[in-house]
Design an enzyme around this catalytic site. Structure first.
Site, PDB file in Angstrom:
ATOM      1  N   ARG A 102       0.862  -1.203   0.000  1.00  0.00           N
ATOM      2  CA  ARG A 102       0.000   0.000   0.000  1.00  0.00           C
ATOM      3  C   ARG A 102       0.884   1.234   0.000  1.00  0.00           C
ATOM      4  O   ARG A 102       2.019   1.206   0.512  1.00  0.00           O
ATOM      5  CB  ARG A 102      -0.900   0.036   1.224  1.00  0.00           C
ATOM      6  CG  ARG A 102      -0.109   0.124   2.544  1.00  0.00           C
ATOM      7  CD  ARG A 102      -0.966   0.457   3.740  1.00  0.00           C
ATOM      8  NE  ARG A 102      -0.357   0.032   4.986  1.00  0.00           N
ATOM      9  CZ  ARG A 102      -0.072   0.851   6.008  1.00  0.00           C
ATOM     10  NH1 ARG A 102      -0.307   2.128   5.921  1.00  0.00           N
ATOM     11  NH2 ARG A 102       0.462   0.369   7.116  1.00  0.00           N
ATOM     12  N   GLU A 161      -2.031   1.354  12.391  1.00  0.00           N
ATOM     13  CA  GLU A 161      -1.811   1.373  10.936  1.00  0.00           C
ATOM     14  C   GLU A 161      -2.124   2.739  10.362  1.00  0.00           C
ATOM     15  O   GLU A 161      -2.198   2.918   9.151  1.00  0.00           O
ATOM     16  CB  GLU A 161      -2.699   0.308  10.270  1.00  0.00           C
ATOM     17  CG  GLU A 161      -1.938  -0.944   9.891  1.00  0.00           C
ATOM     18  CD  GLU A 161      -1.248  -1.586  11.068  1.00  0.00           C
ATOM     19  OE1 GLU A 161      -0.022  -1.398  11.179  1.00  0.00           O
ATOM     20  OE2 GLU A 161      -1.885  -2.257  11.867  1.00  0.00           O
ATOM     21  N   TYR A 220      -8.235  -7.123   8.422  1.00  0.00           N
ATOM     22  CA  TYR A 220      -7.731  -6.848   7.083  1.00  0.00           C
ATOM     23  C   TYR A 220      -7.847  -8.119   6.257  1.00  0.00           C
ATOM     24  O   TYR A 220      -8.022  -9.212   6.798  1.00  0.00           O
ATOM     25  CB  TYR A 220      -6.290  -6.342   7.109  1.00  0.00           C
ATOM     26  CG  TYR A 220      -5.275  -7.319   7.659  1.00  0.00           C
ATOM     27  CD1 TYR A 220      -5.098  -7.493   9.028  1.00  0.00           C
ATOM     28  CD2 TYR A 220      -4.477  -8.071   6.803  1.00  0.00           C
ATOM     29  CE1 TYR A 220      -4.159  -8.384   9.530  1.00  0.00           C
ATOM     30  CE2 TYR A 220      -3.534  -8.952   7.299  1.00  0.00           C
ATOM     31  CZ  TYR A 220      -3.382  -9.113   8.668  1.00  0.00           C
ATOM     32  OH  TYR A 220      -2.467  -9.995   9.161  1.00  0.00           O
ATOM     33  N   ASP A 243      -6.128  -7.567  12.943  1.00  0.00           N
ATOM     34  CA  ASP A 243      -4.881  -6.823  13.202  1.00  0.00           C
ATOM     35  C   ASP A 243      -4.756  -6.622  14.713  1.00  0.00           C
ATOM     36  O   ASP A 243      -4.759  -5.507  15.213  1.00  0.00           O
ATOM     37  CB  ASP A 243      -4.907  -5.476  12.470  1.00  0.00           C
ATOM     38  CG  ASP A 243      -3.552  -4.782  12.555  1.00  0.00           C
ATOM     39  OD1 ASP A 243      -2.539  -5.499  12.658  1.00  0.00           O
ATOM     40  OD2 ASP A 243      -3.520  -3.550  12.544  1.00  0.00           O
ATOM     41  N   CYS A 280       1.997 -15.894  12.836  1.00  0.00           N
ATOM     42  CA  CYS A 280       3.302 -15.333  12.466  1.00  0.00           C
ATOM     43  C   CYS A 280       3.777 -14.419  13.585  1.00  0.00           C
ATOM     44  O   CYS A 280       2.992 -14.041  14.463  1.00  0.00           O
ATOM     45  CB  CYS A 280       3.243 -14.639  11.119  1.00  0.00           C
ATOM     46  SG  CYS A 280       2.958 -12.904  11.144  1.00  0.00           S
ATOM     47  N   TRP A 297       5.876  -3.283   9.956  1.00  0.00           N
ATOM     48  CA  TRP A 297       5.119  -3.953   8.874  1.00  0.00           C
ATOM     49  C   TRP A 297       5.865  -3.648   7.585  1.00  0.00           C
ATOM     50  O   TRP A 297       5.568  -2.686   6.886  1.00  0.00           O
ATOM     51  CB  TRP A 297       3.700  -3.408   8.811  1.00  0.00           C
ATOM     52  CG  TRP A 297       3.012  -3.338  10.144  1.00  0.00           C
ATOM     53  CD1 TRP A 297       2.791  -2.225  10.891  1.00  0.00           C
ATOM     54  CD2 TRP A 297       2.440  -4.424  10.886  1.00  0.00           C
ATOM     55  NE1 TRP A 297       2.127  -2.554  12.047  1.00  0.00           N
ATOM     56  CE2 TRP A 297       1.892  -3.899  12.066  1.00  0.00           C
ATOM     57  CE3 TRP A 297       2.336  -5.800  10.667  1.00  0.00           C
ATOM     58  CZ2 TRP A 297       1.259  -4.682  13.024  1.00  0.00           C
ATOM     59  CZ3 TRP A 297       1.699  -6.578  11.620  1.00  0.00           C
ATOM     60  CH2 TRP A 297       1.172  -6.019  12.777  1.00  0.00           C
ATOM     61  N   LYS A 333       5.895  -4.465   2.264  1.00  0.00           N
ATOM     62  CA  LYS A 333       5.774  -3.621   1.063  1.00  0.00           C
ATOM     63  C   LYS A 333       7.110  -2.980   0.681  1.00  0.00           C
ATOM     64  O   LYS A 333       7.305  -2.571  -0.449  1.00  0.00           O
ATOM     65  CB  LYS A 333       4.692  -2.555   1.269  1.00  0.00           C
ATOM     66  CG  LYS A 333       4.965  -1.700   2.491  1.00  0.00           C
ATOM     67  CD  LYS A 333       3.776  -0.922   2.973  1.00  0.00           C
ATOM     68  CE  LYS A 333       2.813  -1.681   3.837  1.00  0.00           C
ATOM     69  NZ  LYS A 333       3.257  -2.119   5.173  1.00  0.00           N
TER      70      LYS A 333
HETATM   71  C1  BEZ Z   1       0.077  -2.848   6.543  1.00  0.00           C
HETATM   72  O1  BEZ Z   1      -0.325  -2.544   5.431  1.00  0.00           O
HETATM   73  O2  BEZ Z   1       1.078  -2.323   7.018  1.00  0.00           O
HETATM   74  C2  BEZ Z   1      -0.667  -3.840   7.337  1.00  0.00           C
HETATM   75  C3  BEZ Z   1      -1.754  -4.457   6.764  1.00  0.00           C
HETATM   76  C4  BEZ Z   1      -2.438  -5.388   7.509  1.00  0.00           C
HETATM   77  C5  BEZ Z   1      -2.055  -5.691   8.803  1.00  0.00           C
HETATM   78  C6  BEZ Z   1      -0.976  -5.046   9.363  1.00  0.00           C
HETATM   79  C7  BEZ Z   1      -0.280  -4.118   8.627  1.00  0.00           C
END
Ligand code: BEZ
Length: 400
Positions: free
Chosen positions: A54, A102, A259, A277, A322, A357, A360
């Site tokens: 994202r 988040e 999520y 989350d 996890c 996190w 990405k």
């Molecule tokens: C994130 O985009 O950072 C994220 C998405 C889902 C759960 C935790 C973090």
């Protein structure tokens, strides 16, 4: 150079360690990666099949880093026939006033406005009609951001592993736990695993949740919380059900943040992943991990799926856990990336990445680690973005 002498040793062969090895190989560095378990394991932060890419962030520097990461994702994509990013877009929705760990919907829209990132605002009705959710409170709103994607985590790891291995200058050692690090005179850094000794002029510590065990011989530690989190897949009942990647922001946050992902062919086709989350348990040591999803998390997620998603059978299947290391305290830091403190010899030649996190950012984080090991970095420059290293600074503590 002896077989045990390297330009770089990477401790931790998860996704960020493999990214570091891939970027080190592009520099021609003779590199050794030491992984305490097998590669592509599910024992730490790189567990599971999917993550979310994202751009939307409350913090501008993280949105910039996510945008900058796109070129690195593209260059990794060119190395594999497997799809690394399934570009389905990202929907954030829920209580627009809420701010969570988040971030929050309004703060993310403000950052996207500042960076001219495209998105479409959504009201509850559109979120239900277009994206398959149902029975949402009428005050819910959100947005769709088209660059959002589902990350094929294991394929990304495989691509980086293969690129590093095929370079001919990276040795990848599984089942090699590190039990000693000695950073000594004349830039010599010695790493011990059992009776074996390896020497390097640079060290990258990318052990995720195992950071403090690895750092202990260097006399330093990091205040981390390790979240054991659970996740489940839900069977598709309707053929035409399609979800983007999504995140719902609602109160109370301790029981209502969820999520999820679209269906993908690389993990449980015919099923769709949704997750809370929320930490099942907050640990200080990965050894405290239970490996079993909490009944509470599974029930909360199942109830959310039953009450607010269409086309899914609400019994959780294929459950997993996890570990995710997160920075504690009031630092507000999302990702931790720093040199060791000056009290440790060769501190500028030892870089630690842990916490946050980070999926990405996987392909760009290894580049950042290598840039830091090449020369002292105060600011990372990616295209027009100048991202201060202080955003990632670690508040070092003595070991123990
Ligand atoms: C994130 O985009 O950072 C994220 C998405 C889902 C759960 C935790 C973090």
């Amino acid at each position: 150079m002896a077989d045990t002498d390297f330009d770089l040793i990477v401790i931790g062969g998860g996704s960020i360690g493999l990214s570091t090895a891939w970027h080190a190989s592009q520099r021609g560095w003779r590199t050794l990666v030491l992984e305490r378990f097998g590669f592509f394991n599910d024992d730490g932060s790189s567990a599971g099949a999917s993550r979310q890419y994202r751009i939307q962030y409350s913090q501008k520097y993280l949105a910039e880093l996510a945008i900058a990461a796109q070129d690195y994702w593209s260059s990794l994509q060119q190395r594999t026939g497997e799809t690394l990013l399934g570009s389905v877009g990202s929907v954030w929705f829920g209580d627009p006033a809420l701010s969570s760990q988040e971030g929050g919907i309004q703060a993310a829209m403000d950052t996207m406005d500042a960076l001219s990132v495209p998105y479409t605002k959504l009201e509850a009705e559109a979120i239900e009609q277009v994206y398959g959710f149902r029975d949402l409170p009428s005050n819910y709103s959100g947005f769709f951001q088209p660059n959002g994607a589902i990350i094929n985590l294991k394929a990304a790891e495989r691509a980086m592993y293969t690129a590093a291995r095929d370079s001919g200058c990276v040795h990848l050692r599984a089942w090699t736990p590190v039990d000693g690090i000695d950073s000594g005179a004349e830039g010599r850094i010695e790493v011990a695993s059992g009776t074996e000794r390896f020497v390097a002029s640079r060290l990258a510590l990318t052990p995720g949740a195992y950071a403090n065990a690895v750092l202990d011989p260097l006399g330093v530690s990091i205040d981390l919380d390790i979240w054991e989190m659970s996740s489940a897949y839900f069977r598709k009942e309707a053929q035409d059900v399609r979800y983007p990647t999504w995140f719902v922001f609602q109160e109370p946050q301790t029981t209502s943040l969820f999520y999820g992902f679209p269906e993908v062919d690389w993990a449980f086709p015919g099923y769709i992943r949704a997750a809370p989350d929320i930490a099942d348990r907050i640990l200080k040591d990965p050894a405290e991990r239970s490996g079993v999803p909490s009944a509470k998390s599974l029930t909360l997620t199942s109830d959310w799926v039953r009450d607010h998603m269409t086309g899914l059978e609400p019994t959780p299947q294929f459950t997993s856990t996890c570990l995710i290391a997160l920075a504690t305290g009031k630092s507000g830091k999302e990702l931790l990336l720093d040199y060791l403190p000056a009290t440790v010899p060769n501190s500028q030649k030892i870089v630690t990445y842990t916490a946050g996190w980070a999926a990405k950012f996987i392909p760009i984080l290894g580049e950042m680690v290598c840039q830091m090991l090449e020369a002292e970095v105060e600011t990372f420059h990616f295209g027009d973005f100048a991202i201060a290293r202080s955003n990632f600074a670690i508040d070092w503590k003595p070991a123990g």
